[in-house]
Enzyme design. Structure first.
Site, PDB file in Angstrom:
ATOM      1  N   LYS A   1      -0.747  -4.262  -3.266  1.00 31.90           N
ATOM      2  CA  LYS A   1      -2.061  -3.764  -2.865  1.00 31.90           C
ATOM      3  C   LYS A   1      -2.187  -2.315  -3.310  1.00 31.90           C
ATOM      4  O   LYS A   1      -1.626  -1.408  -2.703  1.00 31.90           O
ATOM      5  CB  LYS A   1      -2.252  -3.873  -1.357  1.00 31.90           C
ATOM      6  CG  LYS A   1      -3.638  -3.404  -0.918  1.00 31.90           C
ATOM      7  CD  LYS A   1      -3.809  -3.535   0.572  1.00 31.90           C
ATOM      8  CE  LYS A   1      -5.206  -3.111   0.978  1.00 31.90           C
ATOM      9  NZ  LYS A   1      -5.461  -1.671   0.735  1.00 31.90           N
TER      10      LYS A   1
ATOM     11  N   ASP B   1      10.222   6.003  -9.949  1.00 32.02           N
ATOM     12  CA  ASP B   1       9.802   6.726 -11.154  1.00 32.02           C
ATOM     13  C   ASP B   1      10.604   8.011 -11.354  1.00 32.02           C
ATOM     14  O   ASP B   1      10.918   8.388 -12.490  1.00 32.02           O
ATOM     15  CB  ASP B   1       8.309   7.046 -11.086  1.00 32.02           C
ATOM     16  CG  ASP B   1       7.444   5.792 -11.241  1.00 32.02           C
ATOM     17  OD1 ASP B   1       7.968   4.763 -11.700  1.00 32.02           O
ATOM     18  OD2 ASP B   1       6.248   5.854 -10.887  1.00 32.02           O
TER      19      ASP B   1
ATOM     20  N   SER C   1       0.814  -1.207   0.000  1.00 33.01           N
ATOM     21  CA  SER C   1       0.000   0.000   0.000  1.00 33.01           C
ATOM     22  C   SER C   1       0.855   1.267   0.000  1.00 33.01           C
ATOM     23  O   SER C   1       1.515   1.574  -0.984  1.00 33.01           O
ATOM     24  CB  SER C   1      -0.952  -0.052   1.198  1.00 33.01           C
ATOM     25  OG  SER C   1      -2.012   0.834   1.034  1.00 33.01           O
TER      26      SER C   1
END
Length: 721
Positions: free
Chosen positions: A502, A487, A476
């Site tokens: 998740k 990224d 999560s």
């Protein structure tokens, strides 16, 4: 915590509109002490809430019906020791009709199964009590497949009785063998000791098994019809996704306690896997975490109170197992567990209150080759929405970073292993410590366009080398942080091949808010999936998680684990990329990855971990157990022999000395218990091959010359598209 329960308040307010619409449905019903219509009302209410609030509500059709049918039967008779083929033939008529029955608020299927279960359980009590009267012989060549999924329901009553006989025989056999080992140990310690005879041990083991079964049925008999109906409701709602779950009133109270951080007992979260209770997570700072013997994946077979005879918990409801494990602070509980490698171990723990301090961020410093590095461990992304003055993870991590900078560290490891998530706001703020202002995560609700959450603070608190350490249980919010760092190419993500996967957000909705002046009392609550979050590159973390830039062997490398192993998990997808520029703060990324992979391949520790993982994978289908005592002992001896070499994994040391920062040294001088906690943590870091490699990677990283943080596109307020 399963994750990010309350941050998106806007959507919860939308749900409250439903209250006004639905409140009049039951406003004028006369108050009665009990009304069977409550079950029908609960069905209607839950279907209504899911339809309006779930991220991706499933269509109720024949396939949905089959899912409910199979999950309900599996939940109430997982080991197939109650129902027979004749029962299943009767039930089968409803297999594709449950969608229609649910819509019609028709409870005929539930009533049929519930009443038949009560009948079969009563019959089973007679069976096991009769079987426990006679001594059991272990000389015949019988076996039992303990994987209930591989077994069919008994063809008739005679076959069902035999199944009970075999299951009881296995329980007694395992107990006898354990008792024999104890007798042998006593004899070794005291040559004058006279060991108990085999018949004495067999009788003791049989009596213990009988007591366990009596306890189990005593628990079962205490269950009300509502308890079984709760299981039926959850067989329905989990068809939408594995994180949508109904809490009956009592369960809701327990859930409220769990998210408040006030945890008691041994500090472990449990989950049901078929007939077994499995450790799913250890709570940082709790007795189990401090003890270091229990670990995720262990299956609890028996629970003993103090020095009393352990009670078998296989087949018990999860709630009942939890009740046995929980207890007052200072009391002793002994867990007989089946380890991930197949070995059986008794782990004794002293119950305690999990100390809140150990759920907070903490840092340590280490000197390697004359260079200082820092490690920050964050167990969860915590925050107090009600009081801004209370501690939250973002403020604490910022403070730890500042301390490490003052200490002169040249690189930082963010350790997010076993971090199950938490506050979405907090993860945005923490990511902002390492980047200039820019997007961190994208969120999408079923009925709205995507929303991009930004870090608006242009300050970069740490622009030096950064490694993010994850494992299979990083979930999560942990995955949002790791994904953003990856990224932006701000740091290197290392650890398990991928994180948990998740990528959804849940809200807990009190069902009582949807009714007005109900005569039926408390309806409980529904935890339902309302949103899905995405990386800034557009990809979802759902199912796929975050793939490590440098994957390292672990004991779960060859086993499916995580969201992708859950039934009815929401699918992976992609949305548009947010507007951002890569930071590219590592000048020699390819060389760093190459050097690390070379070290991992040459490491004896990682080779052994990988070999252990392969061995565990090879055993996962080995579920047939011999009930012949000689063969059973031989099988157990083979397992013990095979695992001997893997014990070296726990003896590893990285020869680094981890220490507290100066301000913490001052605190430790006043608080000896804090000193002991930090000593334990530092010792665990010094035996951690993953932290060792993370430090090596930090040492290899070369920063680009000049400003490492380019300007980030899409500044300003939250963008909607």
């Amino acid at each position: 915590m399963n994750a990010i329960l309350t941050f998106m308040k806007k959507n919860y307010k939308l749900m409250l509109v439903v209250v006004a619409i639905s409140a009049t449905l039951w406003s004028f019903r006369p108050k009665v002490q009990y009304d069977p219509e409550k079950d029908k009302m609960l069905l209607e209410l839950i279907e209504f809430v899911i339809e309006k609030g779930h991220y991706a509500p499933e269509t109720m059709n024949d396939e949905f019906s089959k899912g409910v049918y199979n999950d309900f039967l599996d939940a109430i008779d997982p080991s197939k020791r109650f129902f027979m083929e004749s029962d299943i033939k009767e039930f089968k008529v409803y297999e594709t009709k449950l969608d229609d029955l649910i819509k019609a608020r028709d409870l005929s299927f539930f009533n049929l199964v519930y009443e038949r279960l009560q009948k079969r359980m009563s019959e089973s009590k007679v069976v096991y009590k009769a079987l426990s009267d006679k001594a059991i012989s272990f000389s015949s060549d019988e076996s039992l497949n303990i994987d209930s999924d591989k077994n069919e329901f008994a063809k008739n009553y005679s076959e069902l009785k035999n199944r009970w006989r075999l299951q009881m025989k296995l329980s007694v056999l395992a107990s006898v063998v354990d008792k024999q080992k104890l007798e042998e140990d006593k004899k070794v310690k005291d040559p004058s000791y006279t060991p108990k005879t085999f018949s004495q041990l067999e009788k003791e083991a049989r009596e213990s098994t009988l007591k366990s079964l009596n306890d189990y049925f005593e628990f079962v008999e205490e269950l009300q019809r509502d308890d079984w109906f709760e299981i039926f409701i959850n067989s329905i709602v989990t068809q939408y996704d594995p994180h949508t779950f109904y809490f009956a009133p009592e369960q809701k109270e327990r859930f409220d306690i769990s998210i408040s951080g006030k945890l008691e007992g041994i500090g472990a979260r449990l989950q049901k896997k078929g007939d077994f209770t499995e450790i799913s997570e250890l709570i940082s700072g709790g007795p189990a975490w401090r003890n270091k013997e229990l670990e995720p994946g262990d299956v609890v077979l028996k629970v003993g109170q103090g020095s009393a005879e352990p009670v078998e918990v296989v087949g018990m409801r999860l709630d009942d197992v939890v009740k046995k494990i929980k207890g007052p602070k200072g009391t002793k509980v002994a867990l007989t567990v089946k380890k991930v490698d197949g070995s059986i171990k008794i782990i004794t723990l002293i119950r305690d209150v999990v100390e809140i301090e150990e759920t907070y961020a903490k840092s340590s410093i280490v000197n390697k080759n004359g260079v200082k590095y820092g490690v920050i461990y964050l167990p969860k992304f915590y925050i107090d929405f009600e009081n801004d003055d209370n501690r939250d993870a973002a403020k604490d991590v910022a403070a730890e970073v500042e301390k490490l900078k003052k200490a002169g560290v040249q690189g930082i490891v963010m350790d997010l292993r076993d971090n199950g998530g938490g506050s979405l706001k907090t993860v945005v703020d923490i990511t902002g410590l390492f980047i200039k202002e820019g997007p961190v995560v994208q969120i999408k609700s079923a009925s709205s366009k995507k929303e991009v959450l930004y870090d608006h603070n242009p300050k970069v608190q740490w622009d030096g080398p950064l490694v993010v350490l994850i494992n299979n249980f990083s979930a999560s919010a942990s995955e949002i942080f790791a994904a953003a760092i990856q990224d932006y190419k701000r740091g290197i993500v290392i650890g398990s091949k991928q994180s948990y996967g998740k990528g959804t957000v849940q809200n807990v909705i009190d069902l009582n808010q949807f009714v007005k002046n109900s005569p039926f009392g408390d309806f409980g609550a529904l935890k339902t999936t309302t949103q899905k979050f995405y990386r800034i590159n557009g990809g979802s973390t759902q199912l796929e998680g975050v793939a490590s830039d440098i994957a390292m062997p672990d004991r779960y490398s060859y086993i499916k684990i995580g969201e992708r192993d859950e039934k009815n998990a929401i699918a992976w997808d992609r949305i548009d990329r947010a507007q951002y520029d890569e930071v590219r703060s590592i000048n020699n990324l390819e060389a760093v990855i190459f050097n690390s992979q070379k070290r991992i391949q040459a490491s004896e520790q990682f080779r052994l971990i990988d070999e252990n993982a392969k061995w565990i994978n090879s055993r996962k289908e080995n579920n047939v157990v011999s009930l012949n005592i000689d063969k059973f002992k031989h099988e157990q001896a083979d397992i013990e022999e095979a695992t001997k070499k893997f014990k070296a994994i726990t003896k590893y040391t990285n020869n680094m000395k981890f220490e507290s920062l100066p301000d913490e040294v001052t605190l430790i001088a006043k608080d000896s218990s804090l000193g002991l906690k930090r000593k334990d943590w530092h010792e665990s870091l010094s035996k951690d091959a993953y932290v060792d490699e993370a430090i090596n990677i930090l040492g290899d990283i070369k920063k680009p010359s000049g400003n490492t943080n380019k300007s980030i596109a899409s500044k300003g307020k939250v963008v909607k598209s």
